[in-house]
Scaffold this active site. Structure first.
Site, PDB file in Angstrom:
ATOM      1  N   HIS A   1      -3.620  -4.456   7.512  1.00 45.66           N
ATOM      2  CA  HIS A   1      -3.504  -3.355   8.919  1.00 45.66           C
ATOM      3  C   HIS A   1      -2.817  -3.449  10.340  1.00 45.66           C
ATOM      4  O   HIS A   1      -2.846  -4.633  11.087  1.00 45.66           O
ATOM      5  CB  HIS A   1      -5.160  -3.381   9.048  1.00 45.66           C
TER       6      HIS A   1
ATOM      7  N   GLU B   1     -10.670  -9.669   2.895  1.00 43.70           N
ATOM      8  CA  GLU B   1      -9.859  -8.860   3.457  1.00 43.70           C
ATOM      9  C   GLU B   1     -10.045  -8.929   4.732  1.00 43.70           C
ATOM     10  O   GLU B   1     -10.627  -7.850   5.620  1.00 43.70           O
ATOM     11  CB  GLU B   1      -9.247  -8.039   3.334  1.00 43.70           C
TER      12      GLU B   1
ATOM     13  N   ARG C   1      -6.798  12.924   1.169  1.00 43.04           N
ATOM     14  CA  ARG C   1      -6.136  13.574   1.855  1.00 43.04           C
ATOM     15  C   ARG C   1      -4.381  12.421   1.370  1.00 43.04           C
ATOM     16  O   ARG C   1      -3.217  13.091   1.241  1.00 43.04           O
ATOM     17  CB  ARG C   1      -6.231  12.625   3.742  1.00 43.04           C
TER      18      ARG C   1
ATOM     19  N   THR D   1      -7.707   3.368   8.532  1.00 41.48           N
ATOM     20  CA  THR D   1      -8.633   2.910   8.632  1.00 41.48           C
ATOM     21  C   THR D   1      -9.442   1.916   9.544  1.00 41.48           C
ATOM     22  O   THR D   1      -7.982   0.992  10.332  1.00 41.48           O
ATOM     23  CB  THR D   1      -8.954   1.683   7.434  1.00 41.48           C
TER      24      THR D   1
ATOM     25  N   GLU E   1      -8.585   0.857  -3.103  1.00 45.13           N
ATOM     26  CA  GLU E   1      -9.015   0.208  -1.391  1.00 45.13           C
ATOM     27  C   GLU E   1     -10.462   2.354  -1.544  1.00 45.13           C
ATOM     28  O   GLU E   1     -10.185   2.968  -1.884  1.00 45.13           O
ATOM     29  CB  GLU E   1      -8.528   0.409  -0.831  1.00 45.13           C
TER      30      GLU E   1
ATOM     31  N   HIS F   1       1.277   6.120   1.894  1.00 49.41           N
ATOM     32  CA  HIS F   1       1.624   6.922   3.004  1.00 49.41           C
ATOM     33  C   HIS F   1       3.194   7.948   1.772  1.00 49.41           C
ATOM     34  O   HIS F   1       4.253   8.733   2.875  1.00 49.41           O
ATOM     35  CB  HIS F   1       2.070   6.336   3.866  1.00 49.41           C
TER      36      HIS F   1
ATOM     37  N   HIS G   1      -5.479   3.533  -1.927  1.00 48.11           N
ATOM     38  CA  HIS G   1      -6.600   4.391  -0.251  1.00 48.11           C
ATOM     39  C   HIS G   1      -6.910   5.975  -1.521  1.00 48.11           C
ATOM     40  O   HIS G   1      -6.591   6.297  -1.061  1.00 48.11           O
ATOM     41  CB  HIS G   1      -6.836   3.381   0.743  1.00 48.11           C
TER      42      HIS G   1
ATOM     43  N   ASN H   1       0.526  -0.937   0.386  1.00 53.70           N
ATOM     44  CA  ASN H   1      -0.399  -0.142   0.061  1.00 53.70           C
ATOM     45  C   ASN H   1       1.103   0.966  -0.117  1.00 53.70           C
ATOM     46  O   ASN H   1       1.630   1.446   0.741  1.00 53.70           O
ATOM     47  CB  ASN H   1      -1.176  -0.431   1.357  1.00 53.70           C
TER      48      ASN H   1
ATOM     49  N   ARG I   1      -9.659   7.948  -0.732  1.00 54.04           N
ATOM     50  CA  ARG I   1     -10.330   8.465   0.448  1.00 54.04           C
ATOM     51  C   ARG I   1     -10.914   9.787   0.075  1.00 54.04           C
ATOM     52  O   ARG I   1     -10.400  10.164  -1.140  1.00 54.04           O
ATOM     53  CB  ARG I   1      -9.212   8.634   1.493  1.00 54.04           C
TER      54      ARG I   1
HETATM   55  N1  PXP Z   1      -5.913  -2.963   4.127  1.00 54.88           N
HETATM   56  C1  PXP Z   1      -7.025  -2.184   4.055  1.00 54.88           C
HETATM   57  C2  PXP Z   1      -8.206  -2.563   3.277  1.00 54.88           C
HETATM   58  C3  PXP Z   1      -6.970  -1.024   4.771  1.00 54.88           C
HETATM   59  O1  PXP Z   1      -7.224   0.100   4.206  1.00 54.88           O
HETATM   60  C4  PXP Z   1      -5.378  -0.498   5.151  1.00 54.88           C
HETATM   61  C5  PXP Z   1      -5.053   0.845   4.722  1.00 54.88           C
HETATM   62  O2  PXP Z   1      -5.118   1.799   4.025  1.00 54.88           O
HETATM   63  C6  PXP Z   1      -3.927  -1.435   4.443  1.00 54.88           C
HETATM   64  C7  PXP Z   1      -5.143  -2.625   4.906  1.00 54.88           C
HETATM   65  C8  PXP Z   1      -3.018  -0.689   4.731  1.00 54.88           C
HETATM   66  O3  PXP Z   1      -2.568  -0.667   6.384  1.00 54.88           O
HETATM   67  P1  PXP Z   1      -1.473  -0.228   7.128  1.00 54.88           P
HETATM   68  O4  PXP Z   1      -0.985   0.880   6.866  1.00 54.88           O
HETATM   69  O5  PXP Z   1      -1.681  -0.073   8.102  1.00 54.88           O
HETATM   70  O6  PXP Z   1      -0.288  -1.192   7.265  1.00 54.88           O
END
Ligand code: PXP
Length: 245
Positions: free
Chosen positions: A194, A153, A50, A103, A72, A11, A44, A8, A46
């Protein structure tokens, strides 16, 4: 087979947006991750934009030809319209609250009712695989199957936060295993994500019914010290280690 790793890259965009510069570019990060052995890229979009913005989504789709692009998003008409126009390989529907930092919980598929089922059907009609981000809860798994998605998921935030508390960690792993087993038995692909880190991934992936991980924050943080490619390689090794232990 080791679980698929989807990185992901949200960031990377967070760091870019905090200064309004064109760098660092999340699309470039995606390319580096794939070259280093990631199986796919997750982003993602959003509602408040952001981190990832609409132009990133278009550029990711154009760049990730032949690689899995998992978008996402919240289950809203606006987001469904964007997804059906852009055509990611997978859409993961997530709950979204503007005031949250990330999330924080799973989607309540039961409460989503007909509106959620209609949006799932629209995405599937556009030939997009649909995954639902849910808590490791048997009832949520059953309803997910009933509304016709191909993947779930499981939210691993509680597991990640309880990692240093053995009884809670073990209890949470049991809950995840029960939901994964049910989902697998119903013919759903089971992903997890997550709060996952190099430290907590190996124990999670001992469960072979989890076939995909979506990992963001910790890997972008690791990249500060070990490069983006180094973070992908380290996570791949951690997944491999856990999957064979
Ligand atoms: N999976 C989903 C569905 C999420 O919403 C997120 C956060 O955007 C992640 C995975 C990744 O989580 P993390 O950034 O804590 O690894």
């Amino acid at each position: 087979m080791a679980a698929r790793l989807h990185v992901n890259i949200d960031h990377v965009a967070t760091l870019r947006n905090v200064r309004g510069t064109p760098y660092p570019d999340p699309v470039r990060a995606a390319e580096v991750c794939l070259a280093a052995g990631a199986d796919g890229i997750t982003a993602h979009l959003r509602e408040d934009r952001r981190h990832i913005v609409d132009a990133d989504v278009d550029r990711l789709r154009a760049t990730l030809k032949g690689h899995t692009f998992n978008l996402e998003m919240a289950a809203t008409d606006e987001m469904v319209a964007i997804a059906t126009r852009v055509g990611p390989d997978v859409v993961t529907l997530v709950p979204e609250r503007r005031e949250e930092r990330t999330t924080e919980g799973g989607l309540d598929v039961l409460a989503g009712g007909d509106a959620l089922a209609r949006r799932v059907a629209q995405l599937r009609a556009a030939k997009i695989k649909v995954s639902l981000f849910i808590a490791a809860d048997d009832e949520q798994v059953r309803v997910s199957k009933a509304i016709g998605v191909e993947q779930i998921e499981l939210h691993t935030g509680v597991y990640a936060h309880a990692f240093d508390d053995e009884p809670r960690r073990v209890a949470e792993l049991k809950r995840i295993a029960s939901a994964a087993h049910l989902g697998h038995g119903l013919g759903l692909e089971v992903a997890a994500g997550h709060g996952l880190t190099l430290a907590n991934v190996p124990e999670l992936v001992r469960n072979r019914e989890i076939v995909e991980l979506n990992i963001g924050h910790a890997m972008i943080a690791d990249a500060i010290f070990m490069s983006m490619a180094g973070a992908v390689k380290a996570m791949r090794e951690a997944i491999q280690r856990g999957g064979t232990s």
